[in-house]
Design a protein around this motif. Structure first.
Motif, mmCIF file in Angstrom:
data_model
loop_
_atom_site.group_PDB
_atom_site.id
_atom_site.type_symbol
_atom_site.label_atom_id
_atom_site.label_comp_id
_atom_site.label_asym_id
_atom_site.label_seq_id
_atom_site.Cartn_x
_atom_site.Cartn_y
_atom_site.Cartn_z
ATOM 1 N N PHE A 81 0.761 -1.057 -0.074
ATOM 2 C CA PHE A 81 0.083 0.147 0.005
ATOM 3 C C PHE A 81 0.931 1.246 0.044
ATOM 4 O O PHE A 81 0.755 2.285 -0.907
ATOM 5 N N TRP A 82 1.965 1.336 1.186
ATOM 6 C CA TRP A 82 2.665 2.408 1.035
ATOM 7 C C TRP A 82 3.542 2.656 -0.089
ATOM 8 O O TRP A 82 3.682 3.863 -0.695
ATOM 9 N N ASN A 83 4.005 1.744 -0.481
ATOM 10 C CA ASN A 83 5.015 1.681 -1.696
ATOM 11 C C ASN A 83 4.146 2.074 -3.019
ATOM 12 O O ASN A 83 4.475 2.985 -3.591
ATOM 13 N N ALA A 84 3.044 1.609 -2.873
ATOM 14 C CA ALA A 84 2.183 2.065 -4.282
ATOM 15 C C ALA A 84 1.781 3.537 -4.143
ATOM 16 O O ALA A 84 1.664 4.108 -5.143
ATOM 17 N N VAL A 85 1.571 4.059 -2.941
ATOM 18 C CA VAL A 85 1.127 5.524 -2.833
ATOM 19 C C VAL A 85 2.323 6.241 -2.953
ATOM 20 O O VAL A 85 2.103 7.173 -3.814
ATOM 21 N N GLY A 86 3.325 5.890 -2.723
ATOM 22 C CA GLY A 86 4.637 6.765 -2.765
ATOM 23 C C GLY A 86 5.073 6.490 -4.185
ATOM 24 O O GLY A 86 5.201 7.602 -4.690
ATOM 25 N N PHE A 87 4.992 5.656 -4.633
ATOM 26 C CA PHE A 87 5.364 5.530 -6.248
ATOM 27 C C PHE A 87 4.464 6.293 -7.097
ATOM 28 O O PHE A 87 4.791 6.982 -7.839
ATOM 29 N N THR A 88 3.048 6.292 -6.736
ATOM 30 C CA THR A 88 2.112 6.805 -7.558
ATOM 31 C C THR A 88 2.396 8.585 -7.472
ATOM 32 O O THR A 88 2.121 9.273 -8.304
ATOM 33 N N LEU A 89 2.616 8.847 -6.308
ATOM 34 C CA LEU A 89 2.856 10.126 -6.175
ATOM 35 C C LEU A 89 4.215 10.542 -6.852
ATOM 36 O O LEU A 89 4.179 11.792 -7.320
ATOM 37 N N LEU A 90 5.117 10.039 -6.957
ATOM 38 C CA LEU A 90 6.426 10.424 -7.218
ATOM 39 C C LEU A 90 6.265 10.437 -8.887
ATOM 40 O O LEU A 90 6.648 11.331 -9.507
ATOM 41 N N TYR A 91 5.646 9.596 -9.408
ATOM 42 C CA TYR A 91 5.440 9.458 -11.131
ATOM 43 C C TYR A 91 4.589 10.654 -11.342
ATOM 44 O O TYR A 91 4.772 11.160 -12.215
ATOM 45 N N THR A 92 3.595 10.699 -10.320
ATOM 46 C CA THR A 92 2.484 12.115 -10.621
ATOM 47 C C THR A 92 3.559 13.463 -10.553
ATOM 48 O O THR A 92 3.297 14.160 -11.832
ATOM 49 N N TYR A 245 1.061 -1.710 -16.176
ATOM 50 C CA TYR A 245 0.431 -3.178 -16.436
ATOM 51 C C TYR A 245 0.980 -3.736 -17.466
ATOM 52 O O TYR A 245 1.599 -4.930 -17.516
ATOM 53 N N ILE A 246 1.195 -3.144 -18.734
ATOM 54 C CA ILE A 246 1.765 -3.535 -19.949
ATOM 55 C C ILE A 246 3.198 -3.402 -20.015
ATOM 56 O O ILE A 246 3.831 -4.566 -20.143
ATOM 57 N N LEU A 247 3.903 -2.611 -19.477
ATOM 58 C CA LEU A 247 5.322 -2.329 -19.700
ATOM 59 C C LEU A 247 6.089 -3.036 -18.554
ATOM 60 O O LEU A 247 7.057 -3.692 -18.991
ATOM 61 N N THR A 248 5.598 -2.964 -17.179
ATOM 62 C CA THR A 248 6.378 -3.600 -16.225
ATOM 63 C C THR A 248 5.721 -4.516 -15.340
ATOM 64 O O THR A 248 6.348 -5.390 -14.626
ATOM 65 N N LYS A 249 4.339 -4.468 -15.439
ATOM 66 C CA LYS A 249 3.526 -5.526 -14.669
ATOM 67 C C LYS A 249 3.783 -5.520 -13.214
ATOM 68 O O LYS A 249 3.783 -6.336 -12.285
ATOM 69 N N GLY A 250 4.387 -4.153 -12.885
ATOM 70 C CA GLY A 250 4.405 -3.751 -11.488
ATOM 71 C C GLY A 250 5.999 -3.773 -11.210
ATOM 72 O O GLY A 250 6.591 -3.378 -10.044
ATOM 73 N N GLY A 251 6.717 -4.528 -11.986
ATOM 74 C CA GLY A 251 8.250 -5.026 -11.769
ATOM 75 C C GLY A 251 9.100 -3.851 -12.021
ATOM 76 O O GLY A 251 8.824 -2.716 -12.711
ATOM 77 N N PRO A 252 10.515 -4.032 -12.009
ATOM 78 C CA PRO A 252 11.007 -5.067 -11.300
ATOM 79 C C PRO A 252 11.016 -5.176 -9.739
ATOM 80 O O PRO A 252 10.879 -3.782 -9.229
ATOM 81 N N ASP A 253 11.012 -6.016 -9.164
ATOM 82 C CA ASP A 253 10.951 -6.036 -7.680
ATOM 83 C C ASP A 253 9.905 -5.222 -7.111
ATOM 84 O O ASP A 253 9.937 -4.576 -6.021
ATOM 85 N N ASN A 254 8.721 -5.240 -7.676
ATOM 86 C CA ASN A 254 7.384 -4.617 -7.088
ATOM 87 C C ASN A 254 7.625 -3.084 -7.149
ATOM 88 O O ASN A 254 7.068 -2.675 -6.413
ATOM 89 N N SER A 255 8.713 -2.716 -7.823
ATOM 90 C CA SER A 255 8.843 -1.089 -7.659
ATOM 91 C C SER A 255 7.997 -0.204 -8.287
ATOM 92 O O SER A 255 8.059 0.784 -8.259
ATOM 93 N N THR A 256 7.156 -0.843 -9.379
ATOM 94 C CA THR A 256 6.351 -0.006 -10.090
ATOM 95 C C THR A 256 4.736 -0.024 -10.095
ATOM 96 O O THR A 256 4.027 0.008 -10.902
ATOM 97 N N ILE A 257 4.649 -0.453 -8.687
ATOM 98 C CA ILE A 257 3.228 -0.945 -8.725
ATOM 99 C C ILE A 257 2.381 0.482 -8.119
ATOM 100 O O ILE A 257 2.809 1.272 -7.262
ATOM 101 N N THR A 258 1.449 0.760 -8.984
ATOM 102 C CA THR A 258 0.517 2.029 -8.805
ATOM 103 C C THR A 258 -0.793 1.658 -7.870
ATOM 104 O O THR A 258 -1.061 0.491 -7.653
ATOM 105 N N VAL A 259 -1.247 2.663 -7.548
ATOM 106 C CA VAL A 259 -2.472 2.533 -6.567
ATOM 107 C C VAL A 259 -3.427 1.708 -7.211
ATOM 108 O O VAL A 259 -4.303 0.762 -6.637
ATOM 109 N N VAL A 260 -4.057 2.147 -8.596
ATOM 110 C CA VAL A 260 -4.762 1.433 -9.278
ATOM 111 C C VAL A 260 -4.624 -0.159 -9.623
ATOM 112 O O VAL A 260 -5.521 -0.881 -9.616
ATOM 113 N N GLN A 261 -3.319 -0.214 -9.641
ATOM 114 C CA GLN A 261 -2.713 -1.640 -9.866
ATOM 115 C C GLN A 261 -3.124 -2.498 -8.827
ATOM 116 O O GLN A 261 -3.384 -3.729 -8.969
ATOM 117 N N LEU A 262 -2.963 -1.836 -7.618
ATOM 118 C CA LEU A 262 -3.235 -2.559 -6.419
ATOM 119 C C LEU A 262 -4.474 -2.933 -5.995
ATOM 120 O O LEU A 262 -4.748 -3.916 -5.783
#
Lengths: 305, 309
Positions: A81-92, A245-262
Motif C-alpha cells: 500500500f505505502w509503496n504504491a502510494v509513494g510511487f504513484t505520487l512520485l510518478y505524478t 500493467y503492460i510495460l512492467t507488470k509492477g516490476g522489477p522487484d514490485n517497484s512500479t506498482i501504482t494504486v490502481v494496479q493494487l
C-alpha cells in the motif's frame, strides 16, 4: 417589433402551469436515456462501492456481511500500500513537471502558422490518437532487449530500459510524455491564443525584452490554462494503470506498482477480495475528490486578478 | 479549425515591423510574430535542429512499428525474412484476429450509437426544455468526471454480474457509454444552444412535431458536434483496455487491445514481438487515419474535453 416581443413574453406567463407541466414531461422524455445510464451505471455503482467497502465480499460468493473497519485497515496494511502510494505520487510529480514544461515550450515553438510548424504540430499530436494500451505495447517492443531497435546497443552497454526500478520509471515517463505532449501542447496553444495582442504591443513599446515579456506577460496571463492543464495531468497520473500493467507488470522487484494496479490485483489477481479492493477504491475516490476541490480552489483564487 | 490553422491569431496580421531585433534583412511580416521571433540566421539553425529532432522523436516509434511489423524480429515465429509473417501469426492467434477485430468493432460501434442517441436526446432536452430536476441531472452527468473511473470498476463488475451483463460485450459498451456521457452531453448541449431557437420554432409553426423538428431541422445543424462526439466515442471504445480487462473472461470475447497484450504470454521470454508489433499496427492504424481525416473535429473535441477540469 416591440409589440410582437411583448406578445411572446406574456403568452407563456398566462398558461404557465399547464404548458410547463407538458414541457417538463417532454423534457424528461428526451433526457430519459441519459438519466437511466447515469443512475444505473454511475449513481448505483457509486453507492455500491461504499457498501462493498464496508462488507466482507470475496470475488466468488457475494456479500458475506458487515466488515468495517477491517476492509480499510486491511487495505492500508497491505504490504504494497505505502509503496504504491509513494510511487504513484512520485510518478505524478515527475510526469506533471515534465509534461507541463514541455507542453508550454512546444506551444511557444509551434505557435506561428508556417507550413513546417503545422507539420510539426501534427507530428506531435498524432501519438495522442493512439490508445494508451497500444502506445504501451508499441514501447514494450521498442524497449525490448531482444527485438527492439536499441537491442544491440543495449547489449553492448549492458543496459536495459525496464530491467531496473529507475529505468522502468523513466522509460514509462518517456512513453507518457510521448503520448500526451501533443494534447497538453494543444491546450497551451489555445491559452496563448487567448492573450490579447495589445498586451504584447504594450510590452514591446515599453521596451521589454523577449524574456521579460514571457515572464511578466505570457506566464501570468496563461495561469488559468496552466492550472487547468495541471489538474488534468495530476488527475490522470494518479490513476496510472495501463502503462505499468503492460510495460512492467509492477516490476522489477514490485517497484512500479501504482494504486490502481493494487486495486486490480487485490480484486482479481491475489487475495481476490472485492471488499478490500472497494475500500482501496473509496480511498482513491476520496483522495481525488479532495485534490480536485483543492485544485479548483487554487485555480479560482487566481482568476480575479 | 484544423491543427494547421488553429494558432493563427489576429496577432499575425497586426505584427508591426520590428525595430529592435537586428535581423540582417527585414523579414516578411508573417514571420515576425510574437512567441518565437526568430531573428537572424544564427538563431535559425538551432531552431531547425530542435524542431527536426522533435519531429523525429515523435514520429520514429510509429514509423518503426510500421516497418518492424513486416520484419523478422528476434523472438518472432517469422523465419523467412521480410514479409507478412507477423500478421499471419497474429491472424492465427487463439480465437483469431478477425474475432478480436469483430469484438472491438462491435463494442466501438455500439458505444458510438448509444453515445450519439443518448447525448443527442439529452443535449436537446438540456438546451431546449425546462423541467424539474434538470440541473441536478446535468450536474450528476458532469460528476462522472469527478469520480475516478478506476474506483467504479469493482462495483461495476459486481453490478453487471447481478443484471446478467457480465462477460458481455454489451456490458462493456454500456460502461464506455457512461464514461463518454459528460463530454458528449456537454458538447451536444452547447451545439444545440448555438442554434437559434427561432429555427425549430419556425419548423413547429410549419407543422412539425418536436421530434420531427429535431430530426429534420436540428440534426443537420448540430452535425459537426455529432461527428466529434461519435469520433471520440469510437476512439475511446476502440482503445479502452481497463473495462474489457475486468469485465470479459472468455478468450473469444476479448477485444483487440486485450488480445494483443495477451500475446506477451505470462511467462518471461515467450513473447512474440513481431506479432505484437503487427497487432499494434492493426490497433493504431484506424486511429491515425481517423486523426488525419478528422483533425478539425479532433481538436474541437480536445478543447471541449478540456473543460473537465
Amino acid at each position: 417589433m416591440s409589440s410582437n416581443a411583448i406578445k411572446t413574453r406574456t403568452a407563456p406567463v398566462r398558461r404557465r402551469s399547464a404548458q410547463q407541466r407538458a414541457e417538463g414531461w417532454r423534457g424528461w422524455l428526451f433526457a430519459a436515456p441519459t438519466a437511466v445510464i447515469v443512475v444505473v451505471l454511475f449513481v448505483v455503482p457509486l453507492l455500491l462501492v461504499f457498501q462493498m467497502s464496508a462488507s466482507d465480499w470475496p470475488l466468488l460468493g457475494g456479500n458475506q456481511g458487515l466488515n468495517v473497519p477491517e476492509n480499510f485497515t486491511d487495505a492500508v496494511a497491505n504490504r504494497f500500500f505505502w509503496n504504491a502510494v509513494g510511487f504513484t505520487l512520485l510518478y505524478t510529480v515527475i510526469t506533471t513537471v515534465i509534461l507541463l514544461g514541455l507542453a508550454l515550450g512546444l506551444a511557444l515553438l509551434v505557435q506561428e502558422s508556417t507550413r513546417w510548424k503545422g507539420f510539426l504540430r501534427t507530428a506531435i499530436l498524432i501519438p495522442s490518437a493512439l490508445g494508451l494500451a497500444s502506445a504501451s505495447l508499441l514501447f514494450y517492443v521498442l524497449y525490448s532487449p531482444i527485438a527492439g531497435p536499441f537491442a544491440g546497443l543495449m547489449n553492448d552497454l549492458g543496459f536495459t530500459f525496464l530491467g531496473t526500478p529507475e529505468g522502468a520509471l523513466w522509460s514509462t515517463v518517456f512513453l507518457i510524455v510521448w503520448r500526451y505532449a501533443g494534447f497538453y501542447m494543444l491546450l497551451m496553444l489555445v491559452g496563448l491564443q487567448a492573450i490579447p495582442d495589445e498586451v504584447y504591443e504594450a510590452a514591446r513599446i515599453d521596451g521589454a525584452s523577449r524574456w521579460q515579456t514571457f515572464r511578466s506577460v505570457t506566464v501570468p496571463l496563461l495561469k488559468p490554462t496552466i492550472a487547468m492543464t495541471m489538474v488534468l495531468c495530476i488527475t490522470g497520473s494518479l490513476l496510472a494503470f495501463e502503462q505499468f500493467y503492460i510495460l512492467t507488470k509492477g516490476g522489477p522487484d514490485n517497484s512500479t506498482i501504482t494504486v490502481v494496479q493494487l486495486i486490480y490485483s487485490v480484486a482479481f489477481q491475489g487475495p481476490n477480495n472485492l471488499g478490500v479492493a472497494a475500500a482501496l477504491s473509496v480511498i482513491v475516490l476520496a483522495a481525488l475528490v479532495i485534490i480536485n476541490i483543492a485544485q479548483i480552489r487554487v485555480f479560482n483564487d487566481k482568476e480575479p486578478k | 479549425m484544423s491543427v494547421q490553422s488553429l494558432p493563427r491569431s489576429s496577432r499575425s496580421t497586426t505584427a508591426a515591423p520590428a525595430t529592435t531585433t537586428g535581423g540582417p534583412a527585414p523579414l516578411p511580416p508573417r514571420r515576425r510574430r510574437q512567441g518565437s521571433r526568430i531573428g537572424g540566421i544564427a538563431l535559425r539553425t538551432p531552431f531547425w535542429v530542435l524542431s527536426g529532432g522533435l519531429a523525429i522523436v515523435f514520429l520514429y516509434p510509429l514509423i518503426w512499428a510500421g516497418v518492424s511489423s513486416f520484419a523478422p524480429l528476434a523472438g518472432t515465429n517469422q523465419t523467412d525474412g521480410w514479409g507478412i509473417g507477423n500478421y499471419i501469426t497474429l491472424a492465427n492467434y487463439q480465437a483469431g484476429i478477425w474475432t478480436y477485430i469483430g469484438n472491438s468493432l462491435f463494442v466501438s460501434l455500439l458505444t458510438v450509437v448509444l453515445t450519439l442517441v443518448t447525448s443527442l436526446l439529452g443535449g436537446y432536452a438540456f438546451a431546449r426544455f425546462r423541467f424539474p430536476g434538470k440541473n441536478v441531472l446535468f450536474l450528476a452527468t458532469l460528476a462522472i468526471l469527478m469520480v475516478p473511473y478506476a474506483s467504479l470498476l469493482i462495483p461495476l463488475y459486481v453490478l453487471l454480474n447481478m443484471i446478467g451483463l457480465s462477460n458481455s460485450l454489451v456490458g462493456v459498451s454500456l460502461v464506455l457509454t457512461m464514461l463518454q456521457l459528460p463530454f458528449s452531453t456537454f458538447l451536444m448541449r452547447v451545439s444545440f444552444e448555438a442554434v437559434p431557437k427561432e429555427l425549430d420554432e419556425a419548423a413547429m409553426v410549419d407543422g412539425c412535431s418536436r421530434f420531427s423538428a429535431l430530426w429534420r431541422v436540428l440534426i443537420p445543424a448540430v452535425k459537426p458536434g455529432m461527428i466529434t462526439v461519435g469520433l471520440f466515442a469510437f476512439l475511446a471504445a476502440w482503445n479502452d483496455f481497463l473495462a474489457p480487462l475486468i469485465l470479459i473472461n472468455d478468450s473469444d470475447k476479448m477485444t483487440l487491445p486485450l488480445a494483443i497484450s495477451n500475446l506477451r504470454g505470462q511467462v518471461q521470454g515467450v513473447v512474440d514481438y513481431g506479432a505484437t508489433e503487427a497487432g499494434v499496427v492493426v490497433l493504431a492504424l484506424p486511429c491515425v487515419v481517423l486523426f488525419l481525416v478528422l483533425q478539425r473535429h479532433y481538436v474541437r473535441g480536445f478543447l471541449s474535453g478540456a473543460f473537465k477540469g
